[in-house]
Design an enzyme around this catalytic site. Structure first.
Site, short mmCIF file in Angstrom:
data_model
loop_
_atom_site.label_atom_id
_atom_site.label_comp_id
_atom_site.label_asym_id
_atom_site.label_seq_id
_atom_site.Cartn_x
_atom_site.Cartn_y
_atom_site.Cartn_z
CG HIS A 296 6.90 42.50 -25.72
ND1 HIS A 296 8.10 43.18 -24.76
CD2 HIS A 296 5.80 43.72 -25.23
CE1 HIS A 296 7.66 44.29 -24.24
NE2 HIS A 296 6.27 44.39 -24.52
CD GLU A 299 10.53 40.89 -26.01
OE1 GLU A 299 10.16 40.42 -24.87
OE2 GLU A 299 10.13 42.07 -26.53
CG HIS A 434 9.96 40.69 -21.58
ND1 HIS A 434 9.57 41.87 -21.91
CD2 HIS A 434 9.47 40.29 -20.39
CE1 HIS A 434 8.45 42.10 -21.25
NE2 HIS A 434 8.04 41.32 -20.30
CD GLU A 526 14.48 41.94 -21.73
OE1 GLU A 526 14.38 41.44 -22.64
OE2 GLU A 526 13.66 43.00 -21.51
#
Length: 702
Positions: A296, A299, A434, A526
């Site tokens: 992404h 990110e 991410h 994450e």
């Protein structure tokens, strides 16, 4: 998307060279500033040339909940602690985790107050509306008030009038309001004046300010938390990323190599840095590891951490750091810092605080790359449901479905490139970096029967949980028991790890594809509540993740490994199947016959077989030492006489149909990719020719 201008790689580089500097510290103004004192008239003080002031940290959580107050709030879930830029709400309204601060009253006396703790030169406010799928609320205009004691306040002035700042026109797009005169104070209030006519007074915010030290009007000189590693801590656009990678290879030419695996839709190359003591070559028995960042584009932290990691490995190897030397000499490391360069450039143009929650997430075609890989999960599960004997259903190396290989399939160029990359290199372990949360997820990401949330474990669930725990438990923020939750989910209740499907279902994820189509185990990390941290946050983020990045790579040496050879010729056997008893997920040997099977400590019964050979079995013990147990296999060919008998009776020598179909589908995917790439290149050449011709014609007419 088809009507948008598609810049070429050269145009992107030229644009960046021309002076897009908003993301680096720059000298913006020389001005008179005010140290705000509510008890005496302000005095004009000379402010030196100022860099852009960073955010105080409402979004990154550096600002604690008890530093934020409000005039009123509707309920706890809409309290002042929820007024943080980009905070996300839960699914249901009325819970404790809504997506903004919302005042109880709809009047001009409402305010959100932030205590900077220290004297701070405030320079601006970034405002955003309420994040909610049920309500539309945002502030149209607002005033800013400043104080040193939170009792006496003065309103920010624009000349002789109170300054009115423009707010939002929708809930999600952040809007920056710069103070006419940077002003020093401790407290700042946002005082809404008008708001969406059908909504109420709701906002999310970030405050920009530089900490200053006392009445001398100098910037605060005390050492801020950061890193002792002398790395290039800044946001790197496409051009700067290429320069940094080149600089690393020039500094460590013996252990590094840059290569490309394809291009994005806009023609930006996907650069990979290889770090190994023998770059460019797969060494027998040496496992292959990869980090992938920037799936992404917005990110952005993963991109910078991977670039930091390149520099760190190069520098520490040259210093003789034995841990790094061992890692580099025993592992072939591949680092892809930007899988979605088109999306990143879009977010970079806006800047770290103004890109919002989704700007640049998707590629240029609007594809979410995290859902763009073939959904092999449901193919496997559907086949198992229809099969009389589920043990006969393939549990690995599942072929790509035919529809996915067609030219009109909605498959991004970068997804095609990454699939080919996976096929060319026998990766063993990977992590997909991410942002936007603090948790490590492990497969399966896709749930059975399309359930929105359901724990969906793999056959290697115990080892995947180990991998996730290794990263989460060594991450300085995740492992902090006192940390605040990012948005609305308390992952500390799960020790900061969770099955992907138990969080939310993601059909077509790269993690699941890696596991079912290749031999590679992959988790998603994450990294931070803030998807696109400000440059000032990068040193501490490196420190938060450095040990995690290193120790996770070292897990590639867990389990068993070996070489499957022909017992007579001693040649390696490619595509031999390696099966561990009670683990319903097999792997295959690489081109040279070497294999790697990640396993937790224990005793295992391992069987290996290949087409045209008798199967072989042996017991292998995995210890707790941080290195793999060697388990080699020598296979004996089946008698030629037996094969002749089969052919004499009119039968055919058994073929591995699954392997053949897998290879066929991959050739089809590569063929369609080649056609699409050629088509895009022709369009880009035509566009450049038209642009050049149009400019010449215009010049002639002038």
């Amino acid at each position: 998307a088809g009507s948008r201008h598609r810049p070429t790689e050269d145009e992107v580089v030229q644009r960046q060279t021309a002076g897009h500097q908003k993301h680096q510290p720059r000298q913006r103004y020389e001005n008179t500033g005010e140290f705000f004192n509510p008890h005496k008239p302000t005095e004009d003080l000379i402010i030196p040339l100022l860099p852009d002031c960073p955010p105080l940290g409402l979004e990154s959580l550096r600002v604690d909940d008890n530093q934020i107050r409000a005039s009123s709030y509707q309920r706890m879930g809409l309290g002042p602690h929820r007024g943080r830029l980009n905070i996300q709400s839960g699914i249901g309204d009325g819970d404790l985790y809504d997506g903004a601060w919302c005042a109880q009253y709809k009047d001009r006396h409402q305010w959100l107050e932030v205590d900077a703790i220290h004297l701070t030169l405030f320079t601006g406010v970034i405002l955003q509306g309420r994040n909610s799928i049920w309500s539309w609320d945002w502030v149209h205009t607002y005033k800013v008030q400043l104080s040193n004691d939170s009792v006496s306040w003065e309103t920010c002035m624009n000349g002789t009038e109170e300054a009115i700042f423009e707010g939002n026109q929708n809930p999600e797009t952040p809007v920056l309001g710069l103070l006419p005169v940077p002003t020093a104070a401790r407290f700042l209030r946002i005082n809404p004046q008008t708001w969406y006519v059908n909504g109420t007074v709701c906002l999310r915010a970030e405050i920009l300010g530089c900490r200053v030290d006392g009445p001398t009007n100098s910037f605060y000189s005390e050492e801020e938390p950061g890193s002792e590693d002398a790395l290039d801590f800044r946001q790197h656009n496409y051009k700067e990323m290429r320069k940094l990678m080149k600089a690393v290879t020039e500094k460590c030419p013996d252990i590094t190599r840059i290569y490309t695996i394809g291009k994005s839709y806009l023609g930006l190359k996907l650069y990979v840095m290889e770090i190994s003591d023998n770059p460019g070559k797969h060494e027998l028995g040496e496992p292959e590891f990869r980090y992938v960042a920037g799936m992404h584009g917005n990110e952005a932290l993963g991109r910078e951490l991977v670039l930091n990691l390149m520099q760190y490995l190069c520098r520490e190897y040259k210093k003789g750091n034995q841990r790094i030397v061992r890692l580099v000499t025993e592992t072939r490391i591949h680092l892809l810092p930007s899988m979605n360069p088109d999306g990143y450039e879009e977010a970079y143009e806006k800047g770290s605080e103004l890109a919002g929650w989704a700007e640049g997430r998707y590629n240029f075609e609007g594809i979410d790359l995290n859902h763009n890989f073939p959904d092999l999960n449901n193919i496997m599960w559907d086949t198992q449901e229809m099969a009389a004997d589920k043990s006969k259903v393939p549990n690995h190396y599942i072929p790509i479905p035919e529809y996915y290989t067609q030219e009109d399939a909605m498959v991004a160029p970068v997804t095609r490139a990454v699939i080919n990359w996976m096929q060319d290199i026998p990766f063993v372990l990977s992590a997909n970096l991410h942002g936007g949360e603090l948790v490590v997820t492990y497969p399966y990401d896709c749930t059975r029967d399309w359930a929105p949330q359901e724990d969906t474990p793999t056959a290697d669930n115990a080892f995947f949980r180990w991998l996730a725990t290794v990263y989460a438990s060594t991450n300085l923020v995740m492992s902090n028991p006192n940390r605040r939750i990012c948005h609305y989910e308390d992952f500390q209740a799960h020790n900061n790890i969770i099955n992907g499907g138990a969080w939310h279902t993601v059909p077509g994820s790269m993690n699941d594809f890696s596991y079912l189509h290749n031999n590679c185990f992959e988790v998603t990390v994450e990294l931070s509540c803030d998807k696109f941290p400000h440059v000032s946050e990068l040193p501490i983020e490196w420190e938060n993740n450095k040990e995690s990045l290193l120790i996770y790579m070292e897990q590639v040496h867990r389990g068993i490994k070996g070489v499957v050879r022909d017992k007579t010729t001693k040649q390696g056997i490619e595509d031999a199947i390696v099966r561990v008893e009670d683990h319903e997920h097999d792997i295959r040997s690489a081109a040279d016959g070497d294999y790697w099977r990640l396993l937790n400590p224990g005793d295992y019964k391992v069987m290996v077989w290949a087409q045209g050979y008798y199967p072989s079995m042996r017991r292998c013990r995995v210890g707790r030492e941080p290195h793999a147990t060697i388990c080699d296999f020598g296979l004996t060919k089946t008698p030629t006489q037996r094969l002749n008998e089969i052919q004499t009776k009119g039968g055919k020598i058994p073929q591995d149909l699954q392997l053949r179909l897998r290879a066929l589908r991959l050739r089809m995917l590569r063929a369609s990719t080649k056609v699409l790439n050629q088509r895009r290149e022709r369009l880009q050449r035509a566009r450049r020719a038209w642009s050049s011709g149009g400019q010449r014609a215009f010049s002639t007419r002038r």
